[in-house]
Design a protein around this motif. Structure first.
Motif, PDB file in Angstrom:
ATOM      1  N   VAL A  36       0.690  -1.302   0.030  1.00  0.00           N
ATOM      2  CA  VAL A  36       0.017  -0.022   0.012  1.00  0.00           C
ATOM      3  C   VAL A  36       0.917   1.122   0.064  1.00  0.00           C
ATOM      4  CG1 VAL A  36      -0.213   0.138   2.605  1.00  0.00           C
ATOM      5  CG2 VAL A  36      -2.040   1.140   0.986  1.00  0.00           C
ATOM      6  N   SER A  37       0.440   2.245  -0.678  1.00  0.00           N
ATOM      7  CA  SER A  37       0.880   3.589  -0.675  1.00  0.00           C
ATOM      8  C   SER A  37      -0.239   4.611  -0.167  1.00  0.00           C
ATOM      9  CB  SER A  37       1.576   3.994  -2.200  1.00  0.00           C
ATOM     10  OG  SER A  37       2.631   2.977  -2.383  1.00  0.00           O
ATOM     11  N   LEU A  38       0.081   5.516   0.470  1.00  0.00           N
ATOM     12  CA  LEU A  38      -0.740   6.471   0.717  1.00  0.00           C
ATOM     13  C   LEU A  38      -0.319   7.893   0.370  1.00  0.00           C
ATOM     14  CD1 LEU A  38      -1.319   5.538   4.531  1.00  0.00           C
ATOM     15  CD2 LEU A  38      -2.875   4.901   2.703  1.00  0.00           C
ATOM     16  N   SER A  39      -1.307   8.756  -0.346  1.00  0.00           N
ATOM     17  CA  SER A  39      -1.099  10.155  -0.640  1.00  0.00           C
ATOM     18  C   SER A  39      -0.341  11.076   0.312  1.00  0.00           C
ATOM     19  CB  SER A  39      -2.179  10.730  -1.407  1.00  0.00           C
ATOM     20  OG  SER A  39      -3.284  11.104  -0.407  1.00  0.00           O
ATOM     21  N   THR A  40      -0.913  10.735   1.745  1.00  0.00           N
ATOM     22  CA  THR A  40      -0.374  11.715   2.681  1.00  0.00           C
ATOM     23  C   THR A  40      -0.299  10.712   4.066  1.00  0.00           C
ATOM     24  OG1 THR A  40      -0.419  13.556   4.094  1.00  0.00           O
ATOM     25  CG2 THR A  40      -2.459  12.702   3.523  1.00  0.00           C
ATOM     26  N   LEU A  41       0.767  11.074   4.980  1.00  0.00           N
ATOM     27  CA  LEU A  41       0.666  10.196   6.296  1.00  0.00           C
ATOM     28  C   LEU A  41       0.066  11.098   7.469  1.00  0.00           C
ATOM     29  CD1 LEU A  41       4.265   8.539   6.050  1.00  0.00           C
ATOM     30  CD2 LEU A  41       1.962   7.599   5.489  1.00  0.00           C
ATOM     31  N   SER A  42      -0.387  12.300   7.069  1.00  0.00           N
ATOM     32  CA  SER A  42      -0.785  13.267   8.214  1.00  0.00           C
ATOM     33  C   SER A  42      -1.727  14.053   7.465  1.00  0.00           C
ATOM     34  CB  SER A  42      -0.049  13.668   8.967  1.00  0.00           C
ATOM     35  OG  SER A  42       0.740  14.700   8.255  1.00  0.00           O
ATOM     36  N   LEU A  43      -2.853  14.530   8.123  1.00  0.00           N
ATOM     37  CA  LEU A  43      -3.589  15.894   7.606  1.00  0.00           C
ATOM     38  C   LEU A  43      -3.662  16.932   8.523  1.00  0.00           C
ATOM     39  CD1 LEU A  43      -6.891  13.837   6.897  1.00  0.00           C
ATOM     40  CD2 LEU A  43      -5.048  14.450   5.214  1.00  0.00           C
ATOM     41  N   THR A  44      -3.545  18.143   8.033  1.00  0.00           N
ATOM     42  CA  THR A  44      -3.385  19.449   8.791  1.00  0.00           C
ATOM     43  C   THR A  44      -4.678  20.016   8.680  1.00  0.00           C
ATOM     44  OG1 THR A  44      -0.986  19.728   8.565  1.00  0.00           O
ATOM     45  CG2 THR A  44      -2.280  21.395   9.413  1.00  0.00           C
ATOM     46  N   LEU A  45      -5.318  20.031   9.601  1.00  0.00           N
ATOM     47  CA  LEU A  45      -6.948  20.966   9.815  1.00  0.00           C
ATOM     48  C   LEU A  45      -6.724  22.123  10.411  1.00  0.00           C
ATOM     49  CD1 LEU A  45      -8.397  17.496  10.736  1.00  0.00           C
ATOM     50  CD2 LEU A  45      -9.035  18.822   9.088  1.00  0.00           C
ATOM     51  N   THR A  46      -7.574  23.118   9.984  1.00  0.00           N
ATOM     52  CA  THR A  46      -7.548  24.578  10.529  1.00  0.00           C
ATOM     53  C   THR A  46      -8.308  24.568  11.687  1.00  0.00           C
ATOM     54  OG1 THR A  46      -8.875  25.331   8.814  1.00  0.00           O
ATOM     55  CG2 THR A  46      -6.595  25.527   8.419  1.00  0.00           C
ATOM     56  N   SER A  47      -8.219  25.672  12.499  1.00  0.00           N
ATOM     57  CA  SER A  47      -9.220  25.803  13.540  1.00  0.00           C
ATOM     58  C   SER A  47     -10.893  25.788  12.851  1.00  0.00           C
ATOM     59  CB  SER A  47      -9.001  27.398  14.077  1.00  0.00           C
ATOM     60  OG  SER A  47      -7.842  27.506  14.727  1.00  0.00           O
ATOM     61  N   GLN A  48     -11.572  25.163  13.875  1.00  0.00           N
ATOM     62  CA  GLN A  48     -12.986  24.853  13.203  1.00  0.00           C
ATOM     63  C   GLN A  48     -13.651  25.109  14.418  1.00  0.00           C
ATOM     64  OE1 GLN A  48     -13.298  23.879  10.102  1.00  0.00           O
ATOM     65  NE2 GLN A  48     -15.624  23.630  10.595  1.00  0.00           N
ATOM     66  N   ALA A  49     -14.867  25.571  14.227  1.00  0.00           N
ATOM     67  CA  ALA A  49     -16.020  26.096  15.272  1.00  0.00           C
ATOM     68  C   ALA A  49     -16.603  24.681  15.915  1.00  0.00           C
ATOM     69  CB  ALA A  49     -17.182  27.025  14.787  1.00  0.00           C
ATOM     70  N   VAL A  50     -16.662  24.651  17.135  1.00  0.00           N
ATOM     71  CA  VAL A  50     -17.156  23.477  17.943  1.00  0.00           C
ATOM     72  C   VAL A  50     -18.623  23.098  17.276  1.00  0.00           C
ATOM     73  CG1 VAL A  50     -18.170  22.770  20.161  1.00  0.00           C
ATOM     74  CG2 VAL A  50     -16.042  24.006  19.991  1.00  0.00           C
ATOM     75  N   GLY A  51     -18.852  21.958  16.878  1.00  0.00           N
ATOM     76  CA  GLY A  51     -20.026  21.425  16.433  1.00  0.00           C
ATOM     77  C   GLY A  51     -20.332  21.610  14.825  1.00  0.00           C
ATOM     78  N   THR A  52     -19.251  22.276  14.291  1.00  0.00           N
ATOM     79  CA  THR A  52     -19.150  22.585  12.928  1.00  0.00           C
ATOM     80  C   THR A  52     -18.357  21.659  11.989  1.00  0.00           C
ATOM     81  OG1 THR A  52     -19.579  24.915  13.301  1.00  0.00           O
ATOM     82  CG2 THR A  52     -19.009  24.357  11.026  1.00  0.00           C
ATOM     83  N   PRO A  53     -18.736  20.890  10.954  1.00  0.00           N
ATOM     84  CA  PRO A  53     -17.776  20.025  10.337  1.00  0.00           C
ATOM     85  C   PRO A  53     -16.982  20.683   9.375  1.00  0.00           C
ATOM     86  CG  PRO A  53     -20.202  19.807   9.430  1.00  0.00           C
ATOM     87  CD  PRO A  53     -20.036  20.676  10.657  1.00  0.00           C
ATOM     88  N   SER A  54     -15.638  20.465   9.160  1.00  0.00           N
ATOM     89  CA  SER A  54     -14.681  20.965   8.436  1.00  0.00           C
ATOM     90  C   SER A  54     -15.182  20.327   6.990  1.00  0.00           C
ATOM     91  CB  SER A  54     -13.421  20.324   8.744  1.00  0.00           C
ATOM     92  OG  SER A  54     -13.126  18.990   8.480  1.00  0.00           O
TER      93      SER A  54
END
Length: 101
Positions: A26-44
């Motif tokens: 298997v090869s993965l396009s990335t080994l980690s994701l970086t998510l920005t700040s997200q309001a509580v209860g709101t999906p990114s």
């Protein structure tokens, strides 16, 4: 692991065997994701990880799971053929403020 065996020259008093082994990888396009700040209860917005079957045998997928404040959807089947790929979409919906890893 699967193996294919080819026998030639059978019946003439001599034979030879060639063994070809196949191995999933298997090869993965990335080994980690970086998510920005997200309001509580709101999906990114979904972030994508592409899974590539990079071996010489089908990649067996027994399950894909997300935990905590993360969820996922995917189009992966239980077997991904060599050279084929599937996509996992990851969504972060925080239930409280703070950093996640």
């Amino acid at each position: 692991m699967a193996a294919s065996i080819f026998m030639s020259g059978c019946g003439g008093g001599s034979s030879s065997a060639a063994v070809t082994t196949t191995t999933p990888a298997v090869s993965l396009s990335t080994l980690s994701l970086t998510l920005t700040s997200q309001a509580v209860g709101t999906p990114s917005a979904a972030q994508t990880v592409t899974v590539v079957s990079s071996g010489t045998a089908a990649l067996s997928v027994s399950g894909i799971a997300a935990s905590g404040d993360f969820s996922q959807t995917n189009n992966c089947s239980t077997a991904v053929a060599p050279g084929a790929s599937c996509v996992i979409n990851v969504i972060f919906t925080p239930t409280a403020s703070g950093t996640r890893t």
